[in-house]
Write a protein that holds these residues in place. Structure first.
Motif, mmCIF file in Angstrom:
data_model
loop_
_atom_site.group_PDB
_atom_site.id
_atom_site.type_symbol
_atom_site.label_atom_id
_atom_site.label_comp_id
_atom_site.label_asym_id
_atom_site.label_seq_id
_atom_site.Cartn_x
_atom_site.Cartn_y
_atom_site.Cartn_z
ATOM 1 N N VAL A 1 -64.049 9.482 -40.973
ATOM 2 C CA VAL A 1 -63.530 9.591 -39.604
ATOM 3 C C VAL A 1 -62.193 8.860 -39.496
ATOM 4 C CG1 VAL A 1 -63.963 8.983 -37.183
ATOM 5 C CG2 VAL A 1 -65.823 9.889 -38.584
ATOM 6 N N GLY A 2 -62.073 7.738 -40.209
ATOM 7 C CA GLY A 2 -60.816 7.005 -40.227
ATOM 8 C C GLY A 2 -59.877 7.453 -41.331
ATOM 9 N N LEU A 3 -60.428 7.836 -42.482
ATOM 10 C CA LEU A 3 -59.597 8.236 -43.628
ATOM 11 C C LEU A 3 -58.959 9.601 -43.429
ATOM 12 C CD1 LEU A 3 -62.044 7.055 -46.425
ATOM 13 C CD2 LEU A 3 -59.796 6.057 -45.916
ATOM 14 N N ARG A 4 -59.673 10.504 -42.779
ATOM 15 C CA ARG A 4 -59.155 11.836 -42.417
ATOM 16 C C ARG A 4 -58.620 12.622 -43.621
ATOM 17 N NH1 ARG A 4 -57.449 8.283 -38.248
ATOM 18 N NH2 ARG A 4 -58.518 8.724 -36.290
ATOM 19 N N PRO B 1 -70.549 4.678 -43.765
ATOM 20 C CA PRO B 1 -70.327 4.425 -45.188
ATOM 21 C C PRO B 1 -69.007 5.009 -45.683
ATOM 22 C CG PRO B 1 -72.513 5.350 -44.795
ATOM 23 C CD PRO B 1 -71.721 5.520 -43.537
ATOM 24 N N GLY B 2 -68.443 4.357 -46.681
ATOM 25 C CA GLY B 2 -67.361 4.955 -47.453
ATOM 26 C C GLY B 2 -67.969 5.788 -48.566
ATOM 27 N N PRO B 3 -67.171 6.152 -49.580
ATOM 28 C CA PRO B 3 -67.710 6.910 -50.711
ATOM 29 C C PRO B 3 -68.917 6.206 -51.315
ATOM 30 C CG PRO B 3 -65.323 6.824 -50.824
ATOM 31 C CD PRO B 3 -65.723 5.895 -49.719
ATOM 32 N N THR B 4 -70.044 6.900 -51.331
ATOM 33 C CA THR B 4 -71.312 6.321 -51.783
ATOM 34 C C THR B 4 -71.975 7.273 -52.763
ATOM 35 O OG1 THR B 4 -71.558 5.237 -49.616
ATOM 36 C CG2 THR B 4 -73.522 5.357 -51.004
ATOM 37 N N ALA B 5 -72.502 6.732 -53.831
ATOM 38 C CA ALA B 5 -73.057 7.544 -54.918
ATOM 39 C C ALA B 5 -74.393 8.183 -54.517
ATOM 40 C CB ALA B 5 -73.228 6.698 -56.172
ATOM 41 N N THR B 6 -74.299 9.254 -53.754
ATOM 42 C CA THR B 6 -75.465 10.070 -53.403
ATOM 43 C C THR B 6 -75.192 11.492 -53.877
ATOM 44 O OG1 THR B 6 -74.597 10.764 -51.249
ATOM 45 C CG2 THR B 6 -75.825 8.685 -51.328
ATOM 46 N N ALA C 1 -60.877 1.213 -52.813
ATOM 47 C CA ALA C 1 -61.408 0.001 -52.199
ATOM 48 C C ALA C 1 -60.990 -1.232 -53.005
ATOM 49 C CB ALA C 1 -62.939 0.071 -52.133
ATOM 50 N N PRO C 2 -60.683 -2.346 -52.337
ATOM 51 C CA PRO C 2 -60.341 -3.566 -53.065
ATOM 52 C C PRO C 2 -61.435 -4.021 -54.033
ATOM 53 C CG PRO C 2 -59.751 -3.788 -50.753
ATOM 54 C CD PRO C 2 -60.509 -2.514 -50.875
ATOM 55 N N LEU C 3 -62.664 -3.658 -53.756
ATOM 56 C CA LEU C 3 -63.767 -4.020 -54.650
ATOM 57 C C LEU C 3 -63.857 -3.089 -55.861
ATOM 58 C CD1 LEU C 3 -66.517 -4.974 -52.035
ATOM 59 C CD2 LEU C 3 -65.005 -6.488 -53.334
ATOM 60 N N ASN D 1 -67.679 0.036 -46.454
ATOM 61 C CA ASN D 1 -66.941 0.823 -47.434
ATOM 62 C C ASN D 1 -66.170 -0.002 -48.458
ATOM 63 O OD1 ASN D 1 -64.590 -0.062 -46.091
ATOM 64 N ND2 ASN D 1 -64.635 1.689 -44.690
ATOM 65 N N GLY D 2 -66.467 -1.281 -48.556
ATOM 66 C CA GLY D 2 -65.791 -2.108 -49.541
ATOM 67 C C GLY D 2 -64.333 -2.392 -49.253
ATOM 68 N N GLY D 3 -63.910 -2.117 -48.011
ATOM 69 C CA GLY D 3 -62.512 -2.390 -47.636
ATOM 70 C C GLY D 3 -61.564 -1.243 -47.851
ATOM 71 N N ILE D 4 -62.086 -0.015 -47.945
ATOM 72 C CA ILE D 4 -61.215 1.134 -48.212
ATOM 73 C C ILE D 4 -60.264 1.408 -47.050
ATOM 74 C CG2 ILE D 4 -62.797 2.925 -47.373
ATOM 75 C CD1 ILE D 4 -62.028 4.579 -49.851
ATOM 76 N N ILE D 5 -60.708 1.066 -45.825
ATOM 77 C CA ILE D 5 -59.808 1.116 -44.655
ATOM 78 C C ILE D 5 -60.119 -0.082 -43.768
ATOM 79 C CG2 ILE D 5 -59.449 3.600 -44.573
ATOM 80 C CD1 ILE D 5 -61.606 3.736 -42.416
#
Length: 241
Positions: A140-143, A180-185, A204-206, A237-241
Motif C-alpha cells: 500500500v505504501g510501496l506502490r 507485512p512486507g515481502p514475506t516467504a509464503t 530492507a535494512p535487515l 517489514n524490516g524497515g523497507i519503508i
C-alpha cells in the motif's frame, strides 16, 4: 476463561502462523479456510498435537451466511469469540490497463468485502476485551507496478480499521492492522524467480525476506497485551519503508 480466536485464511502462510501462535498463547482457535480442507486439517492437528485447542470451519469470507456460520462454530464449540484475525487474501497481479475485471472483482470480494463481512460479525459478536486484527500489505505504501488492484483492496482495509475502532467506542475492543512486507509464503513466492526475491530482500535494512513467524509475533502482541494500541496500522517489514 479461555480466549477464543477466529483466523481466516488459517490453513496456510501468515494465517497458519498466526493460528499456531495464538494457540501457543493459550487461545482456542477456529481455522477458517476457503477450500483447502487438507491444509486446514493439518493446521488443526498440529495445534492439537502441541496441546492446543482448534477446529476448522469452511467459509468463503465474502459470503455473509458462511461467515456467520463460522462464528456459530466458535460460539458452540468454545463458548464465544474474543479475537478475529482477517488473514484471508488473494494476490493476482496485473497492470491497470491489462487486468481482467473479473480478476479485479475476485480480489475485491476476498480482500475488501471479505474483511468487511468478517469484521461485521466481529463487531456484533466479540466479547468485551476483544481484538480485531486485519492484515494489509506494505505494498500500500510501496506502490509497486502491477499491484494496483491488490494495493487498492488493502488500502480499503486500512481505512476501515480506524473507522471500526471508533464505532466500537465503549466496548473495550481494539481494531488494528498489521501490514507485512515481502514475506516467504506461497502467496508471495508464486511466480517470482530467485533474483526477484533476492532484490526484494536487499531493500530492507535487515536484508532479508520476512517469515510468517515475524508477522504472527505482531498478531500475538495485538491480540493480547497491546490494549493501548487501537486504530493503527503497523508495518511489519524490516524497515523497507
Amino acid at each position: 476463561m479461555t480466549r477464543v480466536a477466529i483466523v481466516t485464511g488459517g490453513s496456510r502462510g501468515i494465517g497458519r502462523a498466526a493460528a499456531e501462535r495464538l494457540a501457543a498463547d493459550g487461545m482456542a482457535v477456529v481455522i477458517v479456510y476457503a477450500g483447502n480442507q487438507t491444509e486446514a486439517g493439518k493446521t488443526v492437528e498440529g495445534i492439537k498435537a502441541s496441546g492446543g485447542q482448534a477446529v476448522a470451519a469452511q467459509a468463503d469470507v465474502g459470503d455473509e451466511n458462511a461467515v456467520a456460520a463460522a462464528f456459530d462454530v466458535a460460539e458452540q464449540t468454545f463458548g464465544g469469540v474474543d479475537v478475529v484475525v482477517n488473514s484471508a487474501g488473494i494476490m493476482p497481479l496485473g497492470t491497470v490497463a491489462e487486468m481482467d475485471l473479473e480478476v479485479f472483482d475476485r480480489i475485491m470480494r476476498t480482500n475488501a468485502r471479505g474483511t468487511f463481512v468478517v469484521s461485521q460479525q466481529a463487531a456484533r459478536r466479540l466479547r468485551t476485551g476483544g481484538a480485531i486484527i486485519n492484515v494489509s500489505s506494505s505494498v500500500v505504501g510501496l506502490r509497486f507496478p502491477q499491484y494496483g488492484a491488490y494495493a487498492m483492496s488493502k488500502g480499503g482495509v486500512e481505512a476501515l480499521t480506524l473507522v471500526l475502532a471508533r464505532e466500537l467506542r465503549g466496548r473495550d475492543i481494539t481494531v488494528n492492522t498489521v501490514a507485512p512486507g515481502p514475506t516467504a509464503t506461497a502467496l508471495f513466492l508464486e511466480g517470482k524467480d530467485e533474483e526477484t526475491v533476492a532484490n526484494l530482500a536487499k531493500q530492507a535494512p535487515l536484508e532479508r525476506i520476512g517469515v510468517p513467524e515475524d508477522i504472527s509475533e505482531v498478531v500475538s502482541f495485538l491480540a493480547g497485551p497491546a490494549r493501548w494500541i487501537n486504530g493503527q496500522t503497523i508495518r511489519a517489514n524490516g524497515g523497507i519503508i
